[in-house]
Scaffold this motif. Sequence first.
Motif, PDB file in Angstrom:
ATOM      1  N   THR A  67      24.043 -16.736 -13.394  1.00 31.49           N
ATOM      2  CA  THR A  67      25.480 -17.009 -13.521  1.00 31.49           C
ATOM      3  C   THR A  67      25.939 -17.700 -12.245  1.00 31.49           C
ATOM      4  OG1 THR A  67      25.987 -14.796 -12.658  1.00 31.49           O
ATOM      5  CG2 THR A  67      25.971 -15.073 -15.042  1.00 31.49           C
ATOM      6  N   GLU A  68      26.885 -18.623 -12.415  1.00 31.01           N
ATOM      7  CA  GLU A  68      27.409 -19.329 -11.255  1.00 31.01           C
ATOM      8  C   GLU A  68      28.355 -18.414 -10.486  1.00 31.01           C
ATOM      9  OE1 GLU A  68      29.046 -23.789 -10.470  1.00 31.01           O
ATOM     10  OE2 GLU A  68      30.108 -22.620 -11.974  1.00 31.01           O
ATOM     11  N   GLU A  69      28.214 -18.434  -9.169  1.00 29.20           N
ATOM     12  CA  GLU A  69      29.118 -17.641  -8.345  1.00 29.20           C
ATOM     13  C   GLU A  69      30.551 -18.097  -8.587  1.00 29.20           C
ATOM     14  OE1 GLU A  69      27.721 -18.236  -4.413  1.00 29.20           O
ATOM     15  OE2 GLU A  69      25.929 -17.029  -4.689  1.00 29.20           O
ATOM     16  N   ARG A  70      31.442 -17.145  -8.621  1.00 33.78           N
ATOM     17  CA  ARG A  70      32.835 -17.476  -8.923  1.00 33.78           C
ATOM     18  C   ARG A  70      33.475 -18.300  -7.817  1.00 33.78           C
ATOM     19  NH1 ARG A  70      35.713 -12.166 -11.635  1.00 33.78           N
ATOM     20  NH2 ARG A  70      34.469 -12.121 -13.551  1.00 33.78           N
ATOM     21  N   ASP A  71      33.156 -17.996  -6.600  1.00 35.53           N
ATOM     22  CA  ASP A  71      33.735 -18.758  -5.503  1.00 35.53           C
ATOM     23  C   ASP A  71      32.762 -18.774  -4.336  1.00 35.53           C
ATOM     24  OD1 ASP A  71      33.793 -16.311  -4.243  1.00 35.53           O
ATOM     25  OD2 ASP A  71      35.960 -16.083  -4.296  1.00 35.53           O
ATOM     26  N   ARG A  72      33.100 -19.511  -3.344  1.00 34.99           N
ATOM     27  CA  ARG A  72      32.302 -19.529  -2.131  1.00 34.99           C
ATOM     28  C   ARG A  72      33.234 -19.918  -0.993  1.00 34.99           C
ATOM     29  NH1 ARG A  72      28.526 -24.820  -1.535  1.00 34.99           N
ATOM     30  NH2 ARG A  72      30.132 -26.408  -1.552  1.00 34.99           N
ATOM     31  N   PRO A  73      32.840 -19.651   0.238  1.00 29.55           N
ATOM     32  CA  PRO A  73      33.733 -19.975   1.352  1.00 29.55           C
ATOM     33  C   PRO A  73      33.783 -21.477   1.618  1.00 29.55           C
ATOM     34  CG  PRO A  73      32.080 -18.305   1.959  1.00 29.55           C
ATOM     35  CD  PRO A  73      31.647 -18.908   0.669  1.00 29.55           C
ATOM     36  N   THR A  74      34.966 -21.972   1.861  1.00 22.84           N
ATOM     37  CA  THR A  74      35.161 -23.321   2.395  1.00 22.84           C
ATOM     38  C   THR A  74      35.750 -23.173   3.789  1.00 22.84           C
ATOM     39  OG1 THR A  74      35.490 -24.406   0.254  1.00 22.84           O
ATOM     40  CG2 THR A  74      36.437 -25.484   2.173  1.00 22.84           C
ATOM     41  N   LEU A  75      35.059 -23.718   4.775  1.00 20.27           N
ATOM     42  CA  LEU A  75      35.512 -23.638   6.161  1.00 20.27           C
ATOM     43  C   LEU A  75      35.933 -25.030   6.631  1.00 20.27           C
ATOM     44  CD1 LEU A  75      32.819 -21.280   7.752  1.00 20.27           C
ATOM     45  CD2 LEU A  75      35.248 -20.769   7.439  1.00 20.27           C
ATOM     46  N   LEU A  76      37.161 -25.142   7.110  1.00 17.19           N
ATOM     47  CA  LEU A  76      37.663 -26.382   7.690  1.00 17.19           C
ATOM     48  C   LEU A  76      37.587 -26.251   9.207  1.00 17.19           C
ATOM     49  CD1 LEU A  76      38.714 -28.379   5.479  1.00 17.19           C
ATOM     50  CD2 LEU A  76      39.210 -26.013   4.827  1.00 17.19           C
ATOM     51  N   LEU A  77      36.779 -27.077   9.831  1.00 15.37           N
ATOM     52  CA  LEU A  77      36.649 -27.077  11.286  1.00 15.37           C
ATOM     53  C   LEU A  77      37.528 -28.215  11.801  1.00 15.37           C
ATOM     54  CD1 LEU A  77      35.192 -25.745  13.662  1.00 15.37           C
ATOM     55  CD2 LEU A  77      33.329 -27.365  13.369  1.00 15.37           C
ATOM     56  N   VAL A  78      38.660 -27.865  12.462  1.00 19.72           N
ATOM     57  CA  VAL A  78      39.720 -28.837  12.743  1.00 19.72           C
ATOM     58  C   VAL A  78      39.880 -29.044  14.248  1.00 19.72           C
ATOM     59  CG1 VAL A  78      42.090 -29.490  12.230  1.00 19.72           C
ATOM     60  CG2 VAL A  78      40.878 -27.924  10.698  1.00 19.72           C
ATOM     61  N   ASP A  79      39.688 -30.279  14.680  1.00 19.57           N
ATOM     62  CA  ASP A  79      39.763 -30.659  16.089  1.00 19.57           C
ATOM     63  C   ASP A  79      41.212 -30.923  16.496  1.00 19.57           C
ATOM     64  OD1 ASP A  79      39.430 -31.730  18.622  1.00 19.57           O
ATOM     65  OD2 ASP A  79      37.858 -33.148  18.044  1.00 19.57           O
ATOM     66  N   GLN A  80      41.678 -30.181  17.508  1.00 15.00           N
ATOM     67  CA  GLN A  80      43.004 -30.412  18.086  1.00 15.00           C
ATOM     68  C   GLN A  80      42.893 -30.469  19.619  1.00 15.00           C
ATOM     69  OE1 GLN A  80      46.172 -30.895  16.437  1.00 15.00           O
ATOM     70  NE2 GLN A  80      44.729 -31.318  14.765  1.00 15.00           N
ATOM     71  N   ARG A  81      41.882 -31.191  20.092  1.00 15.62           N
ATOM     72  CA  ARG A  81      41.719 -31.398  21.531  1.00 15.62           C
ATOM     73  C   ARG A  81      42.606 -32.549  22.007  1.00 15.62           C
ATOM     74  NH1 ARG A  81      35.562 -32.593  22.055  1.00 15.62           N
ATOM     75  NH2 ARG A  81      36.029 -33.647  20.083  1.00 15.62           N
ATOM     76  N   MET A  82      42.701 -32.718  23.323  1.00 17.73           N
ATOM     77  CA  MET A  82      43.524 -33.786  23.873  1.00 17.73           C
ATOM     78  C   MET A  82      43.018 -35.169  23.480  1.00 17.73           C
ATOM     79  SD  MET A  82      46.357 -33.223  25.394  1.00 17.73           S
ATOM     80  CE  MET A  82      46.559 -34.744  26.318  1.00 17.73           C
ATOM     81  N   SER A  83      41.730 -35.295  23.193  1.00 14.86           N
ATOM     82  CA  SER A  83      41.209 -36.599  22.770  1.00 14.86           C
ATOM     83  C   SER A  83      41.824 -37.036  21.448  1.00 14.86           C
ATOM     84  CB  SER A  83      39.679 -36.552  22.641  1.00 14.86           C
ATOM     85  OG  SER A  83      39.282 -35.674  21.601  1.00 14.86           O
ATOM     86  N   MET A  84      42.343 -36.061  20.684  1.00 18.95           N
ATOM     87  CA  MET A  84      42.969 -36.356  19.395  1.00 18.95           C
ATOM     88  C   MET A  84      44.453 -36.722  19.549  1.00 18.95           C
ATOM     89  SD  MET A  84      40.617 -35.816  16.981  1.00 18.95           S
ATOM     90  CE  MET A  84      41.435 -35.329  15.456  1.00 18.95           C
ATOM     91  N   TYR A  85      44.991 -36.494  20.744  1.00 25.18           N
ATOM     92  CA  TYR A  85      46.424 -36.702  20.980  1.00 25.18           C
ATOM     93  C   TYR A  85      46.673 -38.168  21.352  1.00 25.18           C
ATOM     94  CZ  TYR A  85      51.161 -35.590  22.628  1.00 25.18           C
ATOM     95  OH  TYR A  85      52.526 -35.538  22.808  1.00 25.18           O
ATOM     96  N   PHE A  86      46.476 -39.025  20.374  1.00 27.12           N
ATOM     97  CA  PHE A  86      46.634 -40.464  20.584  1.00 27.12           C
ATOM     98  C   PHE A  86      46.872 -41.132  19.245  1.00 27.12           C
ATOM     99  CE2 PHE A  86      44.934 -44.784  20.569  1.00 27.12           C
ATOM    100  CZ  PHE A  86      45.624 -45.342  21.635  1.00 27.12           C
ATOM    101  N   GLY A  87      47.687 -42.159  19.256  1.00 26.41           N
ATOM    102  CA  GLY A  87      47.910 -42.941  18.049  1.00 26.41           C
ATOM    103  C   GLY A  87      48.622 -44.236  18.372  1.00 26.41           C
ATOM    104  N   SER A  88      48.160 -45.312  17.775  1.00 26.59           N
ATOM    105  CA  SER A  88      48.801 -46.616  17.991  1.00 26.59           C
ATOM    106  C   SER A  88      49.569 -47.073  16.760  1.00 26.59           C
ATOM    107  CB  SER A  88      47.748 -47.668  18.367  1.00 26.59           C
ATOM    108  OG  SER A  88      46.818 -47.855  17.301  1.00 26.59           O
ATOM    109  N   GLN A  89      49.288 -46.463  15.590  1.00 27.50           N
ATOM    110  CA  GLN A  89      49.971 -46.812  14.339  1.00 27.50           C
ATOM    111  C   GLN A  89      50.145 -45.556  13.492  1.00 27.50           C
ATOM    112  OE1 GLN A  89      48.067 -49.991  12.125  1.00 27.50           O
ATOM    113  NE2 GLN A  89      47.292 -50.935  14.001  1.00 27.50           N
ATOM    114  N   ARG A  90      51.214 -45.493  12.760  1.00 26.91           N
ATOM    115  CA  ARG A  90      51.527 -44.441  11.785  1.00 26.91           C
ATOM    116  C   ARG A  90      51.560 -43.044  12.389  1.00 26.91           C
ATOM    117  NH1 ARG A  90      49.065 -40.723   8.571  1.00 26.91           N
ATOM    118  NH2 ARG A  90      50.240 -40.133   6.668  1.00 26.91           N
ATOM    119  N   SER A  91      50.410 -42.501  12.835  1.00 27.53           N
ATOM    120  CA  SER A  91      50.391 -41.130  13.346  1.00 27.53           C
ATOM    121  C   SER A  91      49.326 -40.968  14.416  1.00 27.53           C
ATOM    122  CB  SER A  91      50.131 -40.134  12.204  1.00 27.53           C
ATOM    123  OG  SER A  91      48.797 -40.251  11.737  1.00 27.53           O
ATOM    124  N   PHE A  92      49.394 -39.858  15.127  1.00 29.02           N
ATOM    125  CA  PHE A  92      48.345 -39.516  16.076  1.00 29.02           C
ATOM    126  C   PHE A  92      47.120 -39.022  15.300  1.00 29.02           C
ATOM    127  CE2 PHE A  92      50.394 -38.675  20.471  1.00 29.02           C
ATOM    128  CZ  PHE A  92      51.106 -39.860  20.374  1.00 29.02           C
TER     129      PHE A  92
END
Length: 316
Positions: A88-113
């Motif tokens: 039987t197929e497992e009903r669910d499984r974990p989804t992990l979002l690994l999200v970068d919010q370092r200073m290197s991400m704090y930049f944007g030249s158009q629309r958004s950072f």
Amino acid sequence: MAESQPVADGHVYAALQQLMLLEHRVRGLSFLSRQPLSSVLSGSHAARLRGRGLSFDELRQYNPGDDLRHLDWRASLRYGKPFVRSYTEERDRPTLLLVDQRMSMYFGSQRSFKSVLAAELAALGAWMALQAGDRVGGLVFGDRNTEYIRPLRSRARVEGLCAAIVRHNHALHATATDEDSPGQLDRALRECLAVAGHDSLIVIISDFAGVTEQTLQLLRQLNAHNDVLALLVFDPIALKLPDKGRVTVTQGELQVELEVGRRQLHRPLGEFLSGRLKDVATLLRRSQVPLMMFSSGRDSLEQLRAELGRLAVAPR
């Protein structure tokens, strides 16, 4: 004097309400099911994602129409009649979002950072996973720490993940003095490796600044027992510098304003930025992790739809 609070405009800083409203925009999107043969998730570009796991249900006599691949030869020989193993197929499984919010991400030249685009992509991924019936959680990391949100199958957990992303996002500011902790990306990947276990879907959303050969090994370890996707976030300036004007380049506390119209500056800076992007993309492809690329100059959902159906490039 009290420090002013960030204005959650959806461009420089992410807004929790906007991330929550993305729930109704992801219908019909999936990281896993019914990927076309030309998708970035299939074919020559990368192996298909495993999807949910199968758990053993029972051993029973063969019935016409049963999948012959599930024949249990040992039991069949012992009892003199064909037996199959059913799953039987497992009903669910974990989804992990690994999200970068370092200073290197704090930049944007158009629309958004880049940091805001990463927040939007994480929210879209979280809503997609919840609508697929999976548990949702993640790790949000800045330059100094990582926050773990344990996966649960609930709308409240998605909101908790989005709130954690917004907290880290709003902690970014141009006068930060404690940024750029070397190896933070690798530390976040190690923590993910410790909590992910097996058969999780792991979506890494980052500009992958500071990648090393150790990063490559960690990605391969994660990919050995899980489905891993790399969402590389970049600013359009990395592809093409403006012909004239000024660009502020930052490295830690040091900020330098450059006149990009000068010939002796324009070419080497452009080559450096585009070359770095190519180097990161090359390293990620070496890890055998499916790679999607997202520009902070374009709408996040529009790009996600395109990337999920993007034609794979056949090997020469």
